[in-house]
Design an enzyme around this catalytic site. Structure first.
Site, mmCIF file in Angstrom:
data_model
loop_
_atom_site.group_PDB
_atom_site.id
_atom_site.type_symbol
_atom_site.label_atom_id
_atom_site.label_comp_id
_atom_site.label_asym_id
_atom_site.label_seq_id
_atom_site.Cartn_x
_atom_site.Cartn_y
_atom_site.Cartn_z
ATOM 1 C CG LEU A 39 119.711 93.975 -68.338
ATOM 2 C CD1 LEU A 39 119.891 95.301 -68.869
ATOM 3 C CD2 LEU A 39 118.454 93.439 -69.088
ATOM 4 C CG ASP A 41 115.495 90.431 -61.909
ATOM 5 O OD1 ASP A 41 115.665 89.760 -62.749
ATOM 6 O OD2 ASP A 41 115.849 90.398 -60.607
ATOM 7 C CE1 TYR A 100 122.289 86.747 -57.591
ATOM 8 C CE2 TYR A 100 120.468 85.748 -56.394
ATOM 9 C CZ TYR A 100 121.657 85.520 -57.381
ATOM 10 O OH TYR A 100 122.089 84.358 -57.796
ATOM 11 C CB SER A 101 116.653 91.898 -57.695
ATOM 12 O OG SER A 101 116.929 91.647 -59.068
ATOM 13 N NE ARG A 159 115.941 84.938 -55.653
ATOM 14 C CZ ARG A 159 115.906 83.598 -55.237
ATOM 15 N NH1 ARG A 159 116.593 83.292 -54.284
ATOM 16 N NH2 ARG A 159 115.254 82.853 -56.016
ATOM 17 C CG ASP A 160 114.341 89.338 -55.582
ATOM 18 O OD1 ASP A 160 115.590 89.293 -55.655
ATOM 19 O OD2 ASP A 160 113.656 88.373 -55.969
ATOM 20 C CD GLU A 218 113.308 84.572 -58.588
ATOM 21 O OE1 GLU A 218 112.715 84.611 -59.780
ATOM 22 O OE2 GLU A 218 114.233 84.060 -58.209
HETATM 23 C C1 FRU Z 1 114.804 87.151 -60.716
HETATM 24 C C2 FRU Z 1 115.684 86.787 -59.835
HETATM 25 C C3 FRU Z 1 115.835 87.507 -58.331
HETATM 26 C C4 FRU Z 1 117.167 87.757 -58.138
HETATM 27 C C5 FRU Z 1 118.096 87.979 -59.312
HETATM 28 C C6 FRU Z 1 119.321 87.323 -59.312
HETATM 29 O O1 FRU Z 1 115.123 87.108 -62.160
HETATM 30 O O2 FRU Z 1 116.160 85.475 -59.773
HETATM 31 O O3 FRU Z 1 115.066 86.742 -57.820
HETATM 32 O O4 FRU Z 1 117.714 88.485 -57.112
HETATM 33 O O5 FRU Z 1 117.146 87.697 -60.252
HETATM 34 O O6 FRU Z 1 119.987 87.929 -60.551
#
Ligand code: FRU
Length: 469
Positions: A39, A41, A100-101, A159-160, A218
């Site tokens: 696990l 984020d 991803y997140s 991302r994110d 991030e």
């Molecule tokens: C942060 C991260 C995010 C990315 C995700 C991938 O921990 O690196 O930037 O979306 O984890 O699992």
């Protein structure tokens, strides 16, 4: 792999691994942890029609980072969580190396997920697509595909997405790296969640008076609290200093005012959100009662993660406890969500010299203390906390070298609230003005062992609660 194959592999992974992971004495008593695998984020944290939803970055196949799924839990009280259908499976070409997140919003009474489709190429480069998925009647999520390709002017690291509504429009912040390898946060706006327009960088390395401040930022999150705008982000690449920035990557915040028209965010200095060993990629939501709640990942990417002993039992990492945020006297406070008080068993109270304190033992416990001078507290013979009158030091043996490693807080200590689970501890200092979170892997039952001359006021509660229904 197509979605059916990925789900068949996931079923096998769960059937084989879950009984082993569930029997691990290091599994948390009441923190959220993956049934198997890795696990990271917290994602898509939202409350909708009274029910909290928490999604999570999940590799169900191994204790390693890889093509991430979104797992999904829900709860009406932040205490009892139930598994929901797996929300996102990385089966499409636009997300081939992971869903991803990202975050969640409610549109037309349905939860919509906004996440990053991560794509890696054989030459080591990558791209990122920001994608949507919408809840259906079976509490599954139907993918709507990418709505935003990689914007010009950035590397493949974008991302994110964290999305929120303001004055009838949707806004998004994205973590990014520009072509000069500087970490940035991009602000975007949309009227329908489908068409997004970039308003440019609102914060980042070499912006708003910051010097070099990391090669990648991030997991941004931006929200209003007591008339301030708080930008949370995770800069990567800050050099370690004597007593701060000691983890491999940082998680912290800036306080400022977002000008939505000019897309400017003048802000103050960066503060770490947590001064412990494991805390990263936090995400907040506004609860229906108005509280700003936060979950963090109790892990740090690239920080000897895979040496943790739970890997042998086929699972790794946990969430932090849910925390309530508040802002006053120029400072952000984090407190354990008030719901957690329902975990408390019978209270014990004690007052006296640290050296004479009783050795409380429990599986999981909360300790509250006040002191009038230096003392040392040993937790389950695995982690120690030392107050010398000016500095609080958290120490534990390094998971690789076994040398003691330390984290610090300085100030005027008035009280500590410590939440201990089977393999984690969260220390709230002075009503949440600072926090230190850490994993630890005790071989002994949890005990609080005090030494020193200081007079202590202690309250102790055993904590218990099955987490997953
Ligand atoms: C942060 C991260 C995010 C990315 C995700 C991938 O921990 O690196 O930037 O979306 O984890 O699992």
């Amino acid at each position: 792999m197509d979605e059916t194959s990925l789900l068949k592999q996931l079923a096998r992974s769960l059937m084989t691994g879950q009984p082993i992971a569930a029997a691990d004495p290091l599994r948390p008593c009441w923190h959220l942890a993956p049934p198997v695998g890795l696990l990271n984020d917290p994602n898509g944290f939202i409350q909708h029609q009274g029910r909290y939803h928490l999604f999570y970055q999940w590799n169900p196949f191994a204790c390693a980072h890889g093509a991430k799924f979104w797992g999904h839990w829900s709860s009406t009280d932040l205490l009892h969580w139930r598994h929901e259908p797996v929300a996102l499976v990385p089966s499409e070409p636009y997300e081939s190396h992971g869903c991803y997140s990202g975050s969640a919003v409610v549109q037309d009474n349905r939860i919509v997920l906004i996440y990053t489709g991560n794509v890696k190429y054989p030459d080591g480069s990558r791209t990122a697509n920001q994608c949507l998925a919408i809840a259906n009647e079976r509490d599954e999520f139907d993918k709507l595909g990418p709505v935003l390709p990689l914007p010009a002017g950035y590397s493949g690291h974008v991302r994110d997405p964290k999305v929120w509504q303001h004055d009838g429009r949707w806004y998004m912040v994205l973590g990014a790296q520009d072509l000069q390898q500087q970490g940035k946060v991009i602000l975007l706006v949309s009227d329908d969640l489908q068409q997004w327009h970039s308003r440019g960088d609102i914060a980042g390395s070499r912006l708003n008076g910051l010097g070099d401040f990391g090669y990648m930022w991030e997991c941004p999150d931006l929200f209003e609290l007591e008339g301030q705008d708080i930008l949370i982000c995770c800069p990567q690449g800050l050099p370690a200093e004597a007593e701060r920035y000691l983890n491999t990557h940082q998680a912290g915040y800036f306080v400022g005012q977002l000008d939505y028209v000019q897309a400017h965010f003048p802000h103050g200095e960066f503060h770490e959100l947590d001064l412990g060993f494991e805390f990263y990629a936090p995400q907040t939501t506004q609860a229906e009662d108005g509280r700003r709640l936060l979950f963090g990942w109790m892990g740090i990417p690239d920080q000897d993660e895979l040496l943790q002993p739970t890997v042998a039992q086929g699972w790794i990492h946990t969430m932090t406890c849910p925390r309530e945020l508040s802002y006053h006297d120029g400072q952000l406070y984090q407190r354990p969500a008030r719901e957690l008080q329902q975990l408390r068993g019978e209270r014990r109270y004690w007052q006296g010299r640290a050296d004479d304190a009783p050795l409380y033992t429990a599986d999981s416990a909360e300790l509250w203390l006040q002191c009038d001078g230096p003392f040392r507290l040993q937790l389950a013979q695995a982690l120690s906390l030392e107050w010398d009158g000016t500095r609080l030091t958290l120490s534990r043996p390094h998971v690789r070298t076994a040398d003691l490693e330390h984290r610090y807080w300085r100030g005027n200590l008035t009280e500590l609230q410590i939440l201990c689970d089977h393999s984690s501890v969260e220390i709230f200092i002075n009503g949440g003005a600072a926090v230190m979170s850490a994993r630890y892997f005790p071989q002994h039952k949890l005990s609080f062992d005090f030494t020193g001359d200081a007079q202590l006021n202690l309250q102790h509660w055993p904590l218990a609660m099955p987490v997953i229904e």
